[in-house]
Design a protein around this motif. Structure first.
Motif, PDB file in Angstrom:
ATOM      1  N   SER A 119       0.824  -1.210   0.000  1.00 41.97           N
ATOM      2  CA  SER A 119       0.000   0.000   0.000  1.00 41.97           C
ATOM      3  C   SER A 119       0.853   1.253   0.000  1.00 41.97           C
ATOM      4  CB  SER A 119      -0.943   0.010   1.208  1.00 41.97           C
ATOM      5  OG  SER A 119      -0.205   0.009   2.413  1.00 41.97           O
ATOM      6  N   ASP A 120       2.008   1.199   0.684  1.00 39.09           N
ATOM      7  CA  ASP A 120       2.917   2.348   0.728  1.00 39.09           C
ATOM      8  C   ASP A 120       4.298   1.847   1.110  1.00 39.09           C
ATOM      9  OD1 ASP A 120       4.266   4.735   1.047  1.00 39.09           O
ATOM     10  OD2 ASP A 120       2.657   5.709   2.172  1.00 39.09           O
ATOM     11  N   GLN A 121       5.073   1.466   0.124  1.00 39.02           N
ATOM     12  CA  GLN A 121       6.386   0.883   0.383  1.00 39.02           C
ATOM     13  C   GLN A 121       7.311   1.882   1.062  1.00 39.02           C
ATOM     14  OE1 GLN A 121       8.167  -1.933  -2.516  1.00 39.02           O
ATOM     15  NE2 GLN A 121       9.852  -0.464  -2.638  1.00 39.02           N
ATOM     16  N   ARG A 122       7.274   3.128   0.633  1.00 43.30           N
ATOM     17  CA  ARG A 122       8.117   4.159   1.248  1.00 43.30           C
ATOM     18  C   ARG A 122       7.839   4.281   2.741  1.00 43.30           C
ATOM     19  NH1 ARG A 122       7.881   8.761   3.383  1.00 43.30           N
ATOM     20  NH2 ARG A 122       5.618   8.723   3.183  1.00 43.30           N
ATOM     21  N   ALA A 123       6.569   4.210   3.126  1.00 48.98           N
ATOM     22  CA  ALA A 123       6.202   4.397   4.527  1.00 48.98           C
ATOM     23  C   ALA A 123       6.791   3.315   5.427  1.00 48.98           C
ATOM     24  CB  ALA A 123       4.684   4.425   4.674  1.00 48.98           C
ATOM     25  N   MET A 124       7.063   2.120   4.888  1.00 48.55           N
ATOM     26  CA  MET A 124       7.674   1.068   5.702  1.00 48.55           C
ATOM     27  C   MET A 124       9.035   1.505   6.223  1.00 48.55           C
ATOM     28  SD  MET A 124       6.802  -2.607   3.927  1.00 48.55           S
ATOM     29  CE  MET A 124       7.662  -2.327   2.390  1.00 48.55           C
ATOM     30  N   PHE A 125       9.718   2.343   5.457  1.00 50.59           N
ATOM     31  CA  PHE A 125      11.079   2.728   5.802  1.00 50.59           C
ATOM     32  C   PHE A 125      11.159   4.014   6.634  1.00 50.59           C
ATOM     33  CE2 PHE A 125      11.658  -0.194   2.369  1.00 50.59           C
ATOM     34  CZ  PHE A 125      12.864  -0.836   2.631  1.00 50.59           C
ATOM     35  N   ALA A 126      10.084   4.756   6.707  1.00 50.43           N
ATOM     36  CA  ALA A 126      10.131   6.055   7.374  1.00 50.43           C
ATOM     37  C   ALA A 126      10.639   5.981   8.817  1.00 50.43           C
ATOM     38  CB  ALA A 126       8.758   6.719   7.307  1.00 50.43           C
ATOM     39  N   PRO A 127      10.240   4.998   9.635  1.00 51.91           N
ATOM     40  CA  PRO A 127      10.704   4.991  11.028  1.00 51.91           C
ATOM     41  C   PRO A 127      12.179   4.637  11.207  1.00 51.91           C
ATOM     42  CG  PRO A 127       8.689   3.690  10.758  1.00 51.91           C
ATOM     43  CD  PRO A 127       9.242   3.937   9.400  1.00 51.91           C
ATOM     44  N   VAL A 128      12.809   4.053  10.193  1.00 54.46           N
ATOM     45  CA  VAL A 128      14.178   3.549  10.370  1.00 54.46           C
ATOM     46  C   VAL A 128      15.163   4.206   9.402  1.00 54.46           C
ATOM     47  CG1 VAL A 128      13.537   1.337  11.389  1.00 54.46           C
ATOM     48  CG2 VAL A 128      13.646   1.557   8.903  1.00 54.46           C
ATOM     49  N   THR A 129      14.806   5.344   8.843  1.00 54.09           N
ATOM     50  CA  THR A 129      15.706   6.032   7.918  1.00 54.09           C
ATOM     51  C   THR A 129      15.788   7.505   8.249  1.00 54.09           C
ATOM     52  OG1 THR A 129      13.876   6.332   6.353  1.00 54.09           O
ATOM     53  CG2 THR A 129      15.361   4.470   5.959  1.00 54.09           C
ATOM     54  N   LYS A 130      16.849   8.111   7.793  1.00 52.49           N
ATOM     55  CA  LYS A 130      17.016   9.560   7.893  1.00 52.49           C
ATOM     56  C   LYS A 130      16.066  10.271   6.945  1.00 52.49           C
ATOM     57  CE  LYS A 130      20.777  12.955   7.492  1.00 52.49           C
ATOM     58  NZ  LYS A 130      22.216  13.109   7.175  1.00 52.49           N
ATOM     59  N   ALA A 131      15.820   9.671   5.788  1.00 60.14           N
ATOM     60  CA  ALA A 131      14.871  10.196   4.804  1.00 60.14           C
ATOM     61  C   ALA A 131      14.378   9.033   3.958  1.00 60.14           C
ATOM     62  CB  ALA A 131      15.521  11.253   3.918  1.00 60.14           C
ATOM     63  N   ALA A 132      13.115   9.095   3.558  1.00 62.37           N
ATOM     64  CA  ALA A 132      12.526   8.082   2.680  1.00 62.37           C
ATOM     65  C   ALA A 132      11.884   8.801   1.500  1.00 62.37           C
ATOM     66  CB  ALA A 132      11.494   7.242   3.435  1.00 62.37           C
ATOM     67  N   LEU A 133      12.363   8.492   0.297  1.00 66.67           N
ATOM     68  CA  LEU A 133      11.998   9.255  -0.895  1.00 66.67           C
ATOM     69  C   LEU A 133      11.497   8.323  -1.981  1.00 66.67           C
ATOM     70  CD1 LEU A 133      15.365  11.239  -1.012  1.00 66.67           C
ATOM     71  CD2 LEU A 133      13.269  11.994   0.134  1.00 66.67           C
ATOM     72  N   THR A 134      10.638   8.845  -2.848  1.00 68.45           N
ATOM     73  CA  THR A 134      10.189   8.113  -4.027  1.00 68.45           C
ATOM     74  C   THR A 134      10.393   8.989  -5.258  1.00 68.45           C
ATOM     75  OG1 THR A 134       8.525   6.890  -2.770  1.00 68.45           O
ATOM     76  CG2 THR A 134       8.241   6.971  -5.154  1.00 68.45           C
ATOM     77  N   VAL A 135      10.949   8.419  -6.317  1.00 62.95           N
ATOM     78  CA  VAL A 135      11.205   9.167  -7.549  1.00 62.95           C
ATOM     79  C   VAL A 135       9.872   9.423  -8.255  1.00 62.95           C
ATOM     80  CG1 VAL A 135      12.339   9.108  -9.799  1.00 62.95           C
ATOM     81  CG2 VAL A 135      13.508   8.184  -7.781  1.00 62.95           C
ATOM     82  N   PRO A 136       9.552  10.688  -8.576  1.00 66.16           N
ATOM     83  CA  PRO A 136       8.244  10.971  -9.177  1.00 66.16           C
ATOM     84  C   PRO A 136       8.180  10.809 -10.691  1.00 66.16           C
ATOM     85  CG  PRO A 136       9.374  13.015  -8.656  1.00 66.16           C
ATOM     86  CD  PRO A 136      10.257  11.908  -8.159  1.00 66.16           C
ATOM     87  N   SER A 137       9.341  10.793 -11.390  1.00 64.17           N
ATOM     88  CA  SER A 137       9.324  10.676 -12.850  1.00 64.17           C
ATOM     89  C   SER A 137      10.676  10.159 -13.317  1.00 64.17           C
ATOM     90  CB  SER A 137       9.043  12.034 -13.505  1.00 64.17           C
ATOM     91  OG  SER A 137      10.172  12.888 -13.367  1.00 64.17           O
ATOM     92  N   PRO A 138      10.755   9.598 -14.529  1.00 62.38           N
ATOM     93  CA  PRO A 138      12.046   9.107 -15.022  1.00 62.38           C
ATOM     94  C   PRO A 138      13.120  10.195 -15.056  1.00 62.38           C
ATOM     95  CG  PRO A 138      10.271   8.253 -16.385  1.00 62.38           C
ATOM     96  CD  PRO A 138       9.650   9.267 -15.466  1.00 62.38           C
ATOM     97  N   ASP A 139      12.744  11.416 -15.418  1.00 65.00           N
ATOM     98  CA  ASP A 139      13.728  12.496 -15.506  1.00 65.00           C
ATOM     99  C   ASP A 139      14.380  12.799 -14.161  1.00 65.00           C
ATOM    100  OD1 ASP A 139      13.141  12.705 -18.179  1.00 65.00           O
ATOM    101  OD2 ASP A 139      11.935  14.538 -17.980  1.00 65.00           O
ATOM    102  N   GLU A 140      13.727  12.441 -13.078  1.00 66.52           N
ATOM    103  CA  GLU A 140      14.229  12.807 -11.750  1.00 66.52           C
ATOM    104  C   GLU A 140      14.973  11.674 -11.057  1.00 66.52           C
ATOM    105  OE1 GLU A 140      11.540  15.656  -9.527  1.00 66.52           O
ATOM    106  OE2 GLU A 140      10.157  14.949 -11.090  1.00 66.52           O
ATOM    107  N   ILE A 141      15.243  10.595 -11.770  1.00 63.96           N
ATOM    108  CA  ILE A 141      15.991   9.489 -11.159  1.00 63.96           C
ATOM    109  C   ILE A 141      17.375   9.954 -10.720  1.00 63.96           C
ATOM    110  CG2 ILE A 141      17.161   7.298 -11.655  1.00 63.96           C
ATOM    111  CD1 ILE A 141      14.725   6.426 -13.199  1.00 63.96           C
TER     112      ILE A 141
END
Length: 547
Positions: A119-141
């Motif tokens: 449902s939200d893969q990024r959210a799984m990492f939020a408690p154990v990371t300094k930052a949790a990010l998701t790339v919004p488009s190919p140009d921003e990889i």
């Protein structure tokens, strides 16, 4: 020819200075493997995603550079979370890159049943990371990857998660906009420097307590100079072992958990904490009393004050602040007297170790006398590891890798692979029979990647630390005595040279000397039972807390 997202990804990794990565392929992330193969970046293929995270952590701790783990979507990503939590607790600069389900199949707020969907893969990492990010488009990889890597490395360093929808990797990708830079540490206030110098100048019994932040900043030489200027003893945390060379005249080489060293804290009228948060493991759950005066050096003011109340807080890089403190401080008398006292403390502690656990004394002596120069010692959450973390004489910074941030069993063996891949010296892993089985499949990785790792498996037939806890409580042994394989036969079945000895005597020394200088992976199994040391919570000498 237009570049794909995967090619942009490889270029950005190279721009970050990454030359080694760790990962496991999956249907979604195969384009990354293809792009790294043509970019000249080594990709060490492991057998479990958690091992990729630990290996990236070991690489980061041994080298001081960014450790990178590349995993696939859903369960592949989730398998790394234990390793990411350890990196977070130990401030290791680790970048976890995971693919996510294709953006074209995602519907906001709906789990449709796509392969590996969360449902939200990024959210799984939020408690154990300094930052949790998701790339919004190919140009921003590429911009997102550069930002994530720099964020992981910036003080206080720590793990960062970056998720990339799988379809972006094969799509055409532009260069994208630059993302914002990491926050800079402000200059230390002049008045705070003056107050700190005044406290140190007036102190009769100053003490320096140095933590992992001091080691990561490269502040060892400056702290050594400051300690000599003040004639102050230096206590190091588990994360700062090796900060000062073993022969430094101000180094209190043993852990503060032994009463002989604990006295230095109790009598200090000013404690200077550098790069530390005074965590529960080092302070026996904060039973060490508040000092009459305290100076805290930390990149984060809240972190500096969360456990003990500082009278002066110097927010800044440990190296820069320590060098600033040196300016204007006069040389104090008493350095020879301090050195003599610390030698006496060392003698008393060594005598205590020999009396309490002769086998531990043999282990420590064997490691000191037989390991090759430059070897990196990687210890697990096991009784032998606790002895090493507290009492081994670490020759230099980054020569001990120890999971006392989160305390994750099974860390050492895969972390040793990462340390070995860093090219900083042979990695010597010390783990128990229980912890080794967490990642024994990585024996295949050792062979396939020809990694210079010597693994010492201390076989006491199960979870020795937990067995001790039950014995002390007068309880029957439950869940701690394990059926274990023939470790020598297991290692040899993977093509790894292996042997077995009893105890840490002559045969152990002979085999360890031989195995740690081999040009191939090796495994040495030692049948032995050790009593836990004073730096483990059931044996803390300060009482009145929940362990």
């Amino acid at each position: 020819m237009p570049e794909t997202g995967a090619q942009r990804f490889a270029d950005a990794l190279a721009d970050l200075g990454v030359d080694v990565t760790f990962g496991l392929p999956g249907v979604h992330n195969l384009p990354i493997w293809e792009s790294l193969g043509t970019a000249g970046i080594r990709l060490v293929g492991v057998r479990h995603e958690q091992a990729a995270g630990y290996a990236a952590d070991g690489y980061a701790r041994a080298s001081g550079k960014l450790g990178v783990a590349l995993v696939t979507t859903g369960p592949g990503a989730a398998n790394t979370i234990g390793a990411v939590g350890e990196a977070m607790a130990s401030a290791s600069p680790v970048l976890i890159v995971a693919t996510d389900i294709p953006s074209s199949l995602r519907r906001p707020g709906v789990v449709r049943g796509v392969l590996h969907e969360s449902s939200d893969q990024r959210a799984m990492f939020a408690p154990v990371t300094k930052a949790a990010l998701t790339v919004p488009s190919p140009d921003e990889i590429a911009p997102a990857l550069l930002h994530a890597g720099r964020t992981a490395m910036a003080p206080q360093s720590g793990p960062v998660y970056l998720g990339i929808p799988a379809d972006f990797l094969r799509q055409r990708a532009g260069r994208g906009p630059e993302q914002g830079g990491t926050e800079l540490i402000p200059a230390v206030d002049t008045g705070a420097f003056e107050r700190a110098r005044a406290l140190l100048s007036e102190a009769a019994r100053p003490l320096i307590w140095a933590g992992g932040g001091a080691l990561r900043s490269g502040a060892g030489a400056a702290i050594g100079n400051l300690a000599e200027r003040l004639a102050a003893p230096v206590v190091t945390t588990f994360a700062a072992r090796g900060l000062l060379p073993p022969g430094h005249p101000c180094l209190a080489a043993d852990p503060v958990h032994v009463p002989e060293v604990g006295e230095l804290w109790d009598e200090a009228d000013v404690v200077l904490g550098i790069g530390t948060d005074f965590d529960g493991l080092m302070t026996q759950n904060w039973l060490m009393p508040q000092p009459p005066a305290m100076i805290a050096v930390n990149v984060n003011a809240a972190d500096a004050a969360k456990n003990y109340r500082p009278d002066v807080t110097l927010v800044g890089d440990a190296l820069a602040v320590t060098e600033g403190l040196l300016t204007g401080l006069a040389q104090r008398r008493g350095l020879d007297r301090l050195s003599t006292r610390l030698d006496r403390i060392e003698h008393r502690v060594r005598r205590r170790v020999r009396a309490e656990e002769p086998q531990a004394a043999e282990l420590l002596s064997a490691l000191r006398e037989t390991l090759p120069d430059g070897a990196i010692l990687v210890a697990d959450m096991c009784v032998a590891g606790y002895w090493i973390g507290g009492f081994h004489r670490v020759s230099a910074p980054r020569k001990l890798v120890y999971p006392m941030g989160w305390g994750t069993l099974g860390f050492a063996f895969p972390a040793a692979m990462g340390a070995a891949a860093a090219g900083m010296g042979r990695a010597v892993c010390v783990c128990g029979d229980g912890g080794f089985l967490y990642a024994c499949a990585e024996l295949a990785t050792l062979v396939q990647e020809t990694l210079p790792v010597t693994t010492i498996i201390v076989d006491d037939g199960g979870y020795g630390m937990l067995r001790y806890d039950q014995e002390q409580a007068g309880l029957p042994a439950r869940g701690v005595d394990l059926v274990t394989p023939d470790f020598v036969g297991l290692a040899r079945s993977f093509g790894v040279r292996a042997d077995r000895v009893d105890g840490f005597g002559r045969a152990f020394r002979r085999r360890l000397r031989e195995f740690s200088r081999a040009d191939e992976p090796t495994v040495l199994v030692v049948r032995a039972r050790l009593r836990p040391p004073l730096n483990t919570s059931p044996r803390w000498y300060r009482v009145g807390t929940e362990n």
